[in-house]
Design a protein around this motif. Structure first.
Motif, PDB file in Angstrom:
ATOM      1  N   TYR A 120       0.785  -0.797  -0.015  1.00 42.71           N
ATOM      2  CA  TYR A 120       0.663   0.365  -0.211  1.00 42.71           C
ATOM      3  C   TYR A 120       1.037   1.582  -0.018  1.00 42.71           C
ATOM      4  CZ  TYR A 120       0.818   0.157   5.075  1.00 42.71           C
ATOM      5  OH  TYR A 120       1.394   0.057   6.622  1.00 42.71           O
ATOM      6  N   GLY A 121       0.151   1.978  -0.234  1.00 46.56           N
ATOM      7  CA  GLY A 121       1.427   4.066   0.175  1.00 46.56           C
ATOM      8  C   GLY A 121       0.973   3.316  -2.290  1.00 46.56           C
ATOM      9  N   PRO A 122       1.473   5.194  -1.635  1.00 48.28           N
ATOM     10  CA  PRO A 122       1.776   5.468  -3.850  1.00 48.28           C
ATOM     11  C   PRO A 122       3.109   5.056  -4.246  1.00 48.28           C
ATOM     12  CG  PRO A 122       0.660   7.412  -2.821  1.00 48.28           C
ATOM     13  CD  PRO A 122       0.712   6.467  -1.902  1.00 48.28           C
ATOM     14  N   LYS A 123       3.697   4.984  -3.842  1.00 50.41           N
ATOM     15  CA  LYS A 123       5.432   4.236  -3.866  1.00 50.41           C
ATOM     16  C   LYS A 123       5.511   2.770  -4.333  1.00 50.41           C
ATOM     17  CE  LYS A 123       9.768   5.317  -4.811  1.00 50.41           C
ATOM     18  NZ  LYS A 123       9.743   5.761  -6.771  1.00 50.41           N
ATOM     19  N   HIS A 124       4.875   2.858  -3.329  1.00 46.51           N
ATOM     20  CA  HIS A 124       5.513   1.357  -3.408  1.00 46.51           C
ATOM     21  C   HIS A 124       4.192   0.603  -4.668  1.00 46.51           C
ATOM     22  CE1 HIS A 124       6.744   0.182   1.283  1.00 46.51           C
ATOM     23  NE2 HIS A 124       7.373   0.848   0.219  1.00 46.51           N
ATOM     24  N   GLN A 136      -2.545  -7.819  -9.204  1.00 45.31           N
ATOM     25  CA  GLN A 136      -3.586  -8.435  -9.032  1.00 45.31           C
ATOM     26  C   GLN A 136      -4.473  -7.835  -8.813  1.00 45.31           C
ATOM     27  OE1 GLN A 136      -3.233 -12.612  -7.059  1.00 45.31           O
ATOM     28  NE2 GLN A 136      -5.732 -12.401  -8.107  1.00 45.31           N
ATOM     29  N   ARG A 137      -4.879  -6.883  -7.779  1.00 48.16           N
ATOM     30  CA  ARG A 137      -6.302  -6.448  -7.608  1.00 48.16           C
ATOM     31  C   ARG A 137      -5.923  -5.325  -7.148  1.00 48.16           C
ATOM     32  NH1 ARG A 137      -9.499  -9.941  -3.805  1.00 48.16           N
ATOM     33  NH2 ARG A 137      -8.875 -10.734  -5.190  1.00 48.16           N
ATOM     34  N   LEU A 138      -5.743  -4.396  -7.562  1.00 54.68           N
ATOM     35  CA  LEU A 138      -5.465  -3.029  -6.823  1.00 54.68           C
ATOM     36  C   LEU A 138      -6.643  -1.682  -6.962  1.00 54.68           C
ATOM     37  CD1 LEU A 138      -4.093  -0.434  -7.265  1.00 54.68           C
ATOM     38  CD2 LEU A 138      -4.960   0.201  -9.230  1.00 54.68           C
ATOM     39  N   ILE A 190      -4.269   3.926  -1.299  1.00 52.93           N
ATOM     40  CA  ILE A 190      -3.871   2.920  -2.361  1.00 52.93           C
ATOM     41  C   ILE A 190      -3.682   1.728  -1.629  1.00 52.93           C
ATOM     42  CG2 ILE A 190      -2.093   4.492  -2.985  1.00 52.93           C
ATOM     43  CD1 ILE A 190      -2.405   4.013  -5.801  1.00 52.93           C
ATOM     44  N   ALA A 191      -4.393   0.267  -1.977  1.00 56.96           N
ATOM     45  CA  ALA A 191      -3.315  -1.051  -1.873  1.00 56.96           C
ATOM     46  C   ALA A 191      -3.464  -1.590  -3.406  1.00 56.96           C
ATOM     47  CB  ALA A 191      -4.287  -0.835  -0.616  1.00 56.96           C
ATOM     48  N   ALA A 192      -3.036  -3.242  -3.232  1.00 56.02           N
ATOM     49  CA  ALA A 192      -3.183  -3.966  -4.056  1.00 56.02           C
ATOM     50  C   ALA A 192      -2.657  -4.491  -3.724  1.00 56.02           C
ATOM     51  CB  ALA A 192      -1.771  -3.406  -5.169  1.00 56.02           C
TER      52      ALA A 192
END
Length: 206
Positions: A120-124, A136-138, A190-192
């Motif tokens: 999570y977080g924009p940079k990561h 796989q999933r945003l 934001i996370a993924a």
């Protein structure tokens, strides 16, 4: 009588807000939740008023769409408990809200049980996609698309969403007006969930 009058005045304010914002043409269900028996009192008030006021007849016709739920407090964070209740989830299971709840739970479970496959977080998230095509999933909140004062940032996130879709990933946009969107904001909005583990991501400076 004074207490009853105060309760009815409060219930009337809630009823007015309900009528203003609820459209039964698109509404799948309405959850009435509170600590104690306030929810039951309001529900009885709602039906009583609907029986005698012609403009509220749709409430009677749509009684089956209401569900009552218990909360531990009147704080808005108690919504998390409400939306996790089996009777509520069963009623809203096909709605966008229910999908958001499931998506966030999947991410949280992954973060807890296999942290190298979640970030999570924009940079990561950016590194996971641009360097590894691993998303796989945003999960992303709609607030990140509403910052009119920062057009480059908004464009960056719009490009990320398109690029993730183009690479075969799925994107779930969360409403910032919903409790699950507020929870996602705790992860910076934001996370993924990743296709494969990326243990080195946690060492990247943000």
């Amino acid at each position: 009588m004074g207490l009853r009058h105060a309760s009815n005045k409060f219930f009337e304010h809630v009823l007015k807000a309900f009528v203003k914002h609820v459209d039964f043409n698109v509404l799948r269900c309405a959850v009435i939740a509170s600590p104690g028996d306030i929810k039951d009192q309001f529900y009885r008030y709602l039906l009583s008023e609907a029986e005698r006021r012609l403009e509220l007849k749709l409430i009677i016709k749509n009684k089956s769409r209401f569900v009552l739920a218990q909360t531990s407090s009147g704080n808005k964070h108690a919504l998390e408990d409400v939306l996790g209740a089996p009777n509520v989830m069963n009623l809203i299971k096909d709605t966008k809200a229910a999908q958001e709840i499931r998506d966030l739970k999947d991410f949280s479970d992954m973060l807890l049980n296999d942290s190298a496959r979640a970030c999570y977080g924009p940079k990561h998230v950016e590194v996971a996609h641009e360097e590894y095509m691993a998303i796989q999933r945003l999960l992303i909140t709609d607030d990140l698309f509403r910052n009119n004062a920062d057009i480059p940032t908004r464009r960056k996130f719009a490009h990320l969403v398109k690029s993730v879709k183009d690479s075969g990933g799925t994107v779930h946009r969360f409403s910032s007006m919903h409790v699950s969107g507020e929870q996602l904001e705790m992860y910076s909005g934001i996370a993924a969930v990743l296709r494969f583990p990326l243990p080195d991501l946690e060492h990247i400076e943000v």
